[in-house]
Design a protein around this motif. Structure first.
Motif, PDB file in Angstrom:
ATOM      1  N   HIS A  15       0.863  -1.176   0.000  1.00  0.00           N
ATOM      2  CA  HIS A  15       0.000   0.000   0.000  1.00  0.00           C
ATOM      3  C   HIS A  15       0.905   1.233   0.000  1.00  0.00           C
ATOM      4  N   VAL A  16       0.829   2.036  -1.057  1.00  0.00           N
ATOM      5  CA  VAL A  16       1.812   3.102  -1.251  1.00  0.00           C
ATOM      6  C   VAL A  16       1.687   4.219  -0.231  1.00  0.00           C
ATOM      7  N   ILE A  17       0.588   4.290   0.499  1.00  0.00           N
ATOM      8  CA  ILE A  17       0.400   5.355   1.479  1.00  0.00           C
ATOM      9  C   ILE A  17       0.596   4.860   2.905  1.00  0.00           C
ATOM     10  N   ASP A  18      -0.064   3.804   3.288  1.00  0.00           N
ATOM     11  CA  ASP A  18      -0.147   3.429   4.699  1.00  0.00           C
ATOM     12  C   ASP A  18       0.898   2.418   5.158  1.00  0.00           C
ATOM     13  N   ASP A  19       1.414   1.580   4.255  1.00  0.00           N
ATOM     14  CA  ASP A  19       2.376   0.563   4.678  1.00  0.00           C
ATOM     15  C   ASP A  19       3.670   1.216   5.168  1.00  0.00           C
ATOM     16  N   GLN A  20       4.262   0.600   6.213  1.00  0.00           N
ATOM     17  CA  GLN A  20       5.474   1.132   6.805  1.00  0.00           C
ATOM     18  C   GLN A  20       6.567   0.069   6.845  1.00  0.00           C
ATOM     19  N   HIS A  21       7.814   0.537   6.851  1.00  0.00           N
ATOM     20  CA  HIS A  21       8.959  -0.347   7.031  1.00  0.00           C
ATOM     21  C   HIS A  21       9.973   0.380   7.904  1.00  0.00           C
ATOM     22  N   TRP A  22      10.541  -0.341   8.868  1.00  0.00           N
ATOM     23  CA  TRP A  22      11.427   0.306   9.839  1.00  0.00           C
ATOM     24  C   TRP A  22      12.657   0.938   9.199  1.00  0.00           C
ATOM     25  N   LEU A  23      13.093   0.415   8.037  1.00  0.00           N
ATOM     26  CA  LEU A  23      14.279   0.970   7.385  1.00  0.00           C
ATOM     27  C   LEU A  23      14.076   2.397   6.899  1.00  0.00           C
ATOM     28  N   SER A  24      12.835   2.775   6.605  1.00  0.00           N
ATOM     29  CA  SER A  24      12.597   4.103   6.046  1.00  0.00           C
ATOM     30  C   SER A  24      13.045   5.199   7.000  1.00  0.00           C
ATOM     31  N   SER A  25      12.719   5.069   8.281  1.00  0.00           N
ATOM     32  CA  SER A  25      13.152   6.075   9.249  1.00  0.00           C
ATOM     33  C   SER A  25      14.579   5.834   9.716  1.00  0.00           C
ATOM     34  N   ALA A  26      14.969   4.568   9.860  1.00  0.00           N
ATOM     35  CA  ALA A  26      16.316   4.261  10.353  1.00  0.00           C
ATOM     36  C   ALA A  26      17.381   4.714   9.363  1.00  0.00           C
ATOM     37  N   TYR A  27      17.172   4.442   8.078  1.00  0.00           N
ATOM     38  CA  TYR A  27      18.197   4.819   7.101  1.00  0.00           C
ATOM     39  C   TYR A  27      18.243   6.327   6.903  1.00  0.00           C
ATOM     40  N   THR A  28      17.093   6.991   7.006  1.00  0.00           N
ATOM     41  CA  THR A  28      17.086   8.448   6.875  1.00  0.00           C
ATOM     42  C   THR A  28      17.955   9.088   7.951  1.00  0.00           C
TER      43      THR A  28
END
Length: 225
Positions: A15-28
């Motif tokens: 889901h391009v809006i609601d799905d989350q993955h921990w790497l998105s915030s960690a890598y940022t």
């Protein structure tokens, strides 16, 4: 690393809006110190080039007053767009990605991270130029890969993001810009603008690289431009 993280995030988010993955915030958060360090590293490269050309003081001797400021101004003039890009990433994109998004849109962030696919080819091209290998087959192959990867992963990336959102929302591609907030379009335009400029420079370099043998070969200075 950025491309790998981006691939994992984007392929994990159905889901391009609601799905989350921990790497998105960690890598940022991991990438922010890199941008800060890279600004400093580029300045060091510019500084040492300045010394090699004989514009600085003698090794071990006192430097002329204001010489550091003069080198800094020359660095900012030469690398202004790259420094601006890094500063925006740290001061604007990082707060937006960790605060303003509120955990939404990890798919899009993952796709943006995959823009770094072209970076190894850009770096290898500069290394080959440093070693005077700009007329070798390896340099030409690398140049072609750099051109293709930059076009696909940095220029065509933005139409793909609009298409992906349109597929999610049931909208045709051309209707997406009118259906999303104006500041989203503005942000995408500001991110796309330097990519188009750099792609123009890559295309200009490719024309010089692949010109017929009978033509005058580009000088090292022209190639570095």
């Amino acid at each position: 690393m950025a491309s790998t993280a981006g691939y994992i995030v984007s392929t994990s988010c159905k889901h391009v809006i609601d799905d989350q993955h921990w790497l998105s915030s960690a890598y940022t958060q991991f990438a922010v110190p890199y941008f800060i360090y890279d600004i400093y590293a580029m300045f060091l490269c510019h500084w040492h080039k300045h010394q090699v050309k004989g514009h600085g003081g003698d090794e071990g001797g006192p430097r002329a007053p204001g010489s550091t400021w003069a080198v800094a101004r020359g660095y900012l003039h030469k690398e202004f767009l790259m420094v601006l890009h890094h500063a925006v990433m740290v001061l604007v994109c990082f707060p937006l990605s960790v605060v303003w998004r509120q955990g939404k849109g990890d798919f899009f962030l993952g796709c943006l991270l995959m823009a770094e696919v072209s970076t190894p080819f850009v770096c290898l091209g500069k290394i080959l130029i440093q070693y005077k290998q700009q007329h070798t087959v390896l340099h030409k192959v690398n140049g072609a890969l750099m051109l293709i990867s930059f076009l696909c992963c940095r220029v065509l990336l933005f139409p793909y993001l609009y298409w992906a959102y349109g597929r999610h929302a049931g909208l045709p591609l051309l209707a997406v810009p009118l259906a999303i907030p104006a500041h989203i379009n503005l942000g995408a335009a500001l991110l796309l603008a330097p990519q188009l400029y750099w792609f123009f420079l890559i295309c200009r370099g490719a024309c010089r690289l692949f010109r017929p043998r009978g033509s005058r070969p580009p000088s090292p200075c022209q190639t570095q431009d």
